[in-house]
Scaffold this motif. Structure first.
Motif, PDB file in Angstrom:
ATOM      1  N   TRP A 116       0.818  -1.209   0.000  1.00 11.48           N
ATOM      2  CA  TRP A 116       0.000   0.000   0.000  1.00 11.48           C
ATOM      3  C   TRP A 116       0.855   1.264   0.000  1.00 11.48           C
ATOM      4  CZ3 TRP A 116      -5.199   0.830  -0.527  1.00 11.48           C
ATOM      5  CH2 TRP A 116      -6.000  -0.301  -0.540  1.00 11.48           C
ATOM      6  N   SER A 117       1.893   1.297   0.823  1.00  8.72           N
ATOM      7  CA  SER A 117       2.704   2.509   0.917  1.00  8.72           C
ATOM      8  C   SER A 117       3.511   2.750  -0.357  1.00  8.72           C
ATOM      9  CB  SER A 117       3.632   2.433   2.139  1.00  8.72           C
ATOM     10  OG  SER A 117       4.557   1.372   2.016  1.00  8.72           O
ATOM     11  N   THR A 118       4.004   1.683  -0.975  1.00  6.26           N
ATOM     12  CA  THR A 118       4.777   1.846  -2.212  1.00  6.26           C
ATOM     13  C   THR A 118       3.880   2.309  -3.352  1.00  6.26           C
ATOM     14  OG1 THR A 118       6.321   0.112  -1.522  1.00  6.26           O
ATOM     15  CG2 THR A 118       6.288   0.672  -3.855  1.00  6.26           C
ATOM     16  N   ALA A 119       2.678   1.752  -3.430  1.00  4.00           N
ATOM     17  CA  ALA A 119       1.742   2.169  -4.471  1.00  4.00           C
ATOM     18  C   ALA A 119       1.351   3.637  -4.305  1.00  4.00           C
ATOM     19  CB  ALA A 119       0.503   1.281  -4.433  1.00  4.00           C
ATOM     20  N   SER A 120       1.069   4.050  -3.077  1.00  8.12           N
ATOM     21  CA  SER A 120       0.677   5.442  -2.847  1.00  8.12           C
ATOM     22  C   SER A 120       1.853   6.385  -3.090  1.00  8.12           C
ATOM     23  CB  SER A 120       0.133   5.615  -1.429  1.00  8.12           C
ATOM     24  OG  SER A 120       1.085   5.259  -0.457  1.00  8.12           O
ATOM     25  N   ALA A 121       3.080   5.934  -2.808  1.00  8.10           N
ATOM     26  CA  ALA A 121       4.253   6.759  -3.097  1.00  8.10           C
ATOM     27  C   ALA A 121       4.412   6.965  -4.598  1.00  8.10           C
ATOM     28  CB  ALA A 121       5.502   6.109  -2.514  1.00  8.10           C
ATOM     29  N   ALA A 122       4.187   5.902  -5.376  1.00  6.07           N
ATOM     30  CA  ALA A 122       4.285   6.010  -6.836  1.00  6.07           C
ATOM     31  C   ALA A 122       3.247   6.994  -7.377  1.00  6.07           C
ATOM     32  CB  ALA A 122       4.110   4.635  -7.475  1.00  6.07           C
ATOM     33  N   VAL A 123       2.030   6.902  -6.860  1.00  4.37           N
ATOM     34  CA  VAL A 123       0.965   7.817  -7.293  1.00  4.37           C
ATOM     35  C   VAL A 123       1.318   9.252  -6.919  1.00  4.37           C
ATOM     36  CG1 VAL A 123      -1.446   8.469  -6.931  1.00  4.37           C
ATOM     37  CG2 VAL A 123      -0.831   6.061  -7.201  1.00  4.37           C
ATOM     38  N   GLY A 124       1.938   9.449  -5.759  1.00  3.22           N
ATOM     39  CA  GLY A 124       2.283  10.790  -5.319  1.00  3.22           C
ATOM     40  C   GLY A 124       3.450  11.402  -6.073  1.00  3.22           C
ATOM     41  N   VAL A 125       4.443  10.595  -6.438  1.00  2.72           N
ATOM     42  CA  VAL A 125       5.639  11.118  -7.104  1.00  2.72           C
ATOM     43  C   VAL A 125       5.399  11.363  -8.588  1.00  2.72           C
ATOM     44  CG1 VAL A 125       8.019  10.557  -7.770  1.00  2.72           C
ATOM     45  CG2 VAL A 125       7.242  10.092  -5.449  1.00  2.72           C
ATOM     46  N   PHE A 126       4.554  10.552  -9.228  1.00  2.00           N
ATOM     47  CA  PHE A 126       4.385  10.639 -10.686  1.00  2.00           C
ATOM     48  C   PHE A 126       4.036  12.044 -11.187  1.00  2.00           C
ATOM     49  CE2 PHE A 126       1.768  10.506 -14.511  1.00  2.00           C
ATOM     50  CZ  PHE A 126       2.676   9.941 -15.401  1.00  2.00           C
ATOM     51  N   PRO A 127       3.012  12.707 -10.646  1.00  2.00           N
ATOM     52  CA  PRO A 127       2.702  14.043 -11.185  1.00  2.00           C
ATOM     53  C   PRO A 127       3.835  15.039 -10.991  1.00  2.00           C
ATOM     54  CG  PRO A 127       1.434  13.600  -9.182  1.00  2.00           C
ATOM     55  CD  PRO A 127       2.062  12.312  -9.602  1.00  2.00           C
ATOM     56  N   LEU A 128       4.570  14.941  -9.891  1.00  2.00           N
ATOM     57  CA  LEU A 128       5.698  15.841  -9.669  1.00  2.00           C
ATOM     58  C   LEU A 128       6.772  15.613 -10.723  1.00  2.00           C
ATOM     59  CD1 LEU A 128       5.973  15.522  -5.774  1.00  2.00           C
ATOM     60  CD2 LEU A 128       5.023  17.438  -7.070  1.00  2.00           C
ATOM     61  N   ALA A 129       7.072  14.338 -11.011  1.00  2.00           N
ATOM     62  CA  ALA A 129       8.083  14.019 -12.009  1.00  2.00           C
ATOM     63  C   ALA A 129       7.635  14.434 -13.403  1.00  2.00           C
ATOM     64  CB  ALA A 129       8.392  12.520 -11.969  1.00  2.00           C
ATOM     65  N   PHE A 130       6.389  14.175 -13.718  1.00  2.00           N
ATOM     66  CA  PHE A 130       5.871  14.440 -15.064  1.00  2.00           C
ATOM     67  C   PHE A 130       5.830  15.938 -15.372  1.00  2.00           C
ATOM     68  CE2 PHE A 130       2.454  15.133 -18.139  1.00  2.00           C
ATOM     69  CZ  PHE A 130       2.847  14.285 -19.158  1.00  2.00           C
ATOM     70  N   PHE A 131       5.354  16.733 -14.407  1.00  2.00           N
ATOM     71  CA  PHE A 131       5.186  18.162 -14.671  1.00  2.00           C
ATOM     72  C   PHE A 131       6.470  18.962 -14.477  1.00  2.00           C
ATOM     73  CE2 PHE A 131       0.727  16.951 -13.775  1.00  2.00           C
ATOM     74  CZ  PHE A 131       0.144  17.429 -14.938  1.00  2.00           C
ATOM     75  N   PHE A 132       7.355  18.511 -13.592  1.00  2.00           N
ATOM     76  CA  PHE A 132       8.579  19.271 -13.343  1.00  2.00           C
ATOM     77  C   PHE A 132       9.714  18.851 -14.259  1.00  2.00           C
ATOM     78  CE2 PHE A 132       6.437  20.244  -9.353  1.00  2.00           C
ATOM     79  CZ  PHE A 132       6.770  21.573  -9.171  1.00  2.00           C
ATOM     80  N   GLU A 133       9.722  17.578 -14.705  1.00  2.00           N
ATOM     81  CA  GLU A 133      10.834  17.099 -15.531  1.00  2.00           C
ATOM     82  C   GLU A 133      10.397  16.674 -16.927  1.00  2.00           C
ATOM     83  OE1 GLU A 133      13.689  15.453 -11.889  1.00  2.00           O
ATOM     84  OE2 GLU A 133      12.733  14.037 -13.258  1.00  2.00           O
TER      85      GLU A 133
END
Length: 297
Positions: free
Chosen positions: A195-212
């Protein structure tokens, strides 16, 4: 430090097994700076693949194991299982951002303040007992990190804003450790990590996509780097630490973060042909001595 809560449905075969798992987990996470350095994509995108690819072995293991542990029964339970991952996403984002804003030395030292935050939060808000011996070990380990990174003179070229972001990353990592520690009294390791790894992936993806923007490694080598980061540092390291948190106090467990610069220096010597100076060797020994002293407290 006070003892950790009793685990659910998992019993170590030896009283030393949690400590061994903790050391292995800290060492595995210690290799993450090398993987990040070798990655073909940006730090945020690397952080995303770190948790996204780690879901593969964790999910497979969750399917193969005999599920006898407690399951979440309410929205509050699901929220608590998601919380560590959300906090970890903030930690990884802040940590990688700090590296681009301040010196690597400053970012490393200040991110390693997580054990201080864990100890302070546990003492002030969670009723944890802190002994003088533990505090002595914690201070000694932090001194070792400073020596390993080149002494006080190595931390004069940073940026105040970047230093602040690195401290925020340390705070979020402390919250992650405390959240995992609290969950380990109710749920088993794999359920928490899934659960924690899945939620971390969901949380990091938009930051990575929009900033990089650039998300995909360009070669097989690039994929092997992010895969190594995911399988070794996260699926291996974080799972081992989550397991140990059921049996060891969170403040002591957070000290494994201080193994990271030691392991990173050794791997840089082995893989990148970077020399290990006498000061780095001395700093590493001081870190290990501090952790051993803290263990006695």
């Amino acid at each position: 430090m006070s003892q950790a809560a009793s685990p659910v449905s998992e019993t170590p075969s030896s009283s030393r097994l949690p400590l061994i798992a903790l050391i292995i987990g800290g060492a595995a996470i210690g290799g993450s700076p090398i993987f990040v350095r070798l990655s073909e994509v940006g730090p945020m995108a690397t952080a995303f693949w770190r948790v996204a690819l780690a879901l593969i072995p964790i999910f497979i293991f969750s399917l193969l194991r005999k599920d006898t542990g407690p399951k979440p029964k309410s929205l509050a339970d699901y929220g608590m299982l998601i919380l560590p991952g959300a906090v970890l996403a903030l930690d990884l984002s802040a940590w990688h951002l700090s590296i681009t804003m301040t010196s690597v030395a400053n970012a490393t030292l200040l991110a390693n303040l997580a054990p201080v935050f864990v100890t302070a939060i546990g003492f002030l808000f969670l009723g944890a007992k802190v002994t003088r011996v533990f505090v002595l070990g914690l201070v000694l380990a932090l001194v070792g990190v400073i020596v390993l990174k080149g002494g006080p003179a190595a931390f004069g070229n940073g940026d105040l804003r970047g230093d602040g972001v690195a401290m925020i990353a340390a705070f979020f990592y402390a919250c992650y450790i405390l959240a995992i520690g609290a969950l380990r009294s109710r749920f088993d390791t794999i359920r928490i990590m899934l659960w924690s790894t899945a939620s971390a992936a969901v949380g990091v993806f938009p930051l990575a996509f929009f900033f990089e923007g650039h998300m995909l490694p360009a070669s097989l080598y690039g994929w092997s780097v992010v895969s190594g980061l995911a399988f070794v540092s996260h699926a291996g390291g974080q799972v081992a630490i989550a397991y140990a948190l059921a049996y060891l106090p969170a403040a002591f467990s957070s000290l494994t973060l201080l193994l990271q610069p030691v392991v990173a220096a050794i791997l840089a010597w082995a893989l990148l042909n970077e020399s290990i100076t006498a000061m780095q060797a001395l700093g590493g020994l001081i870190v290990l001595a501090g952790i051993m002293i803290a263990r006695r407290g």
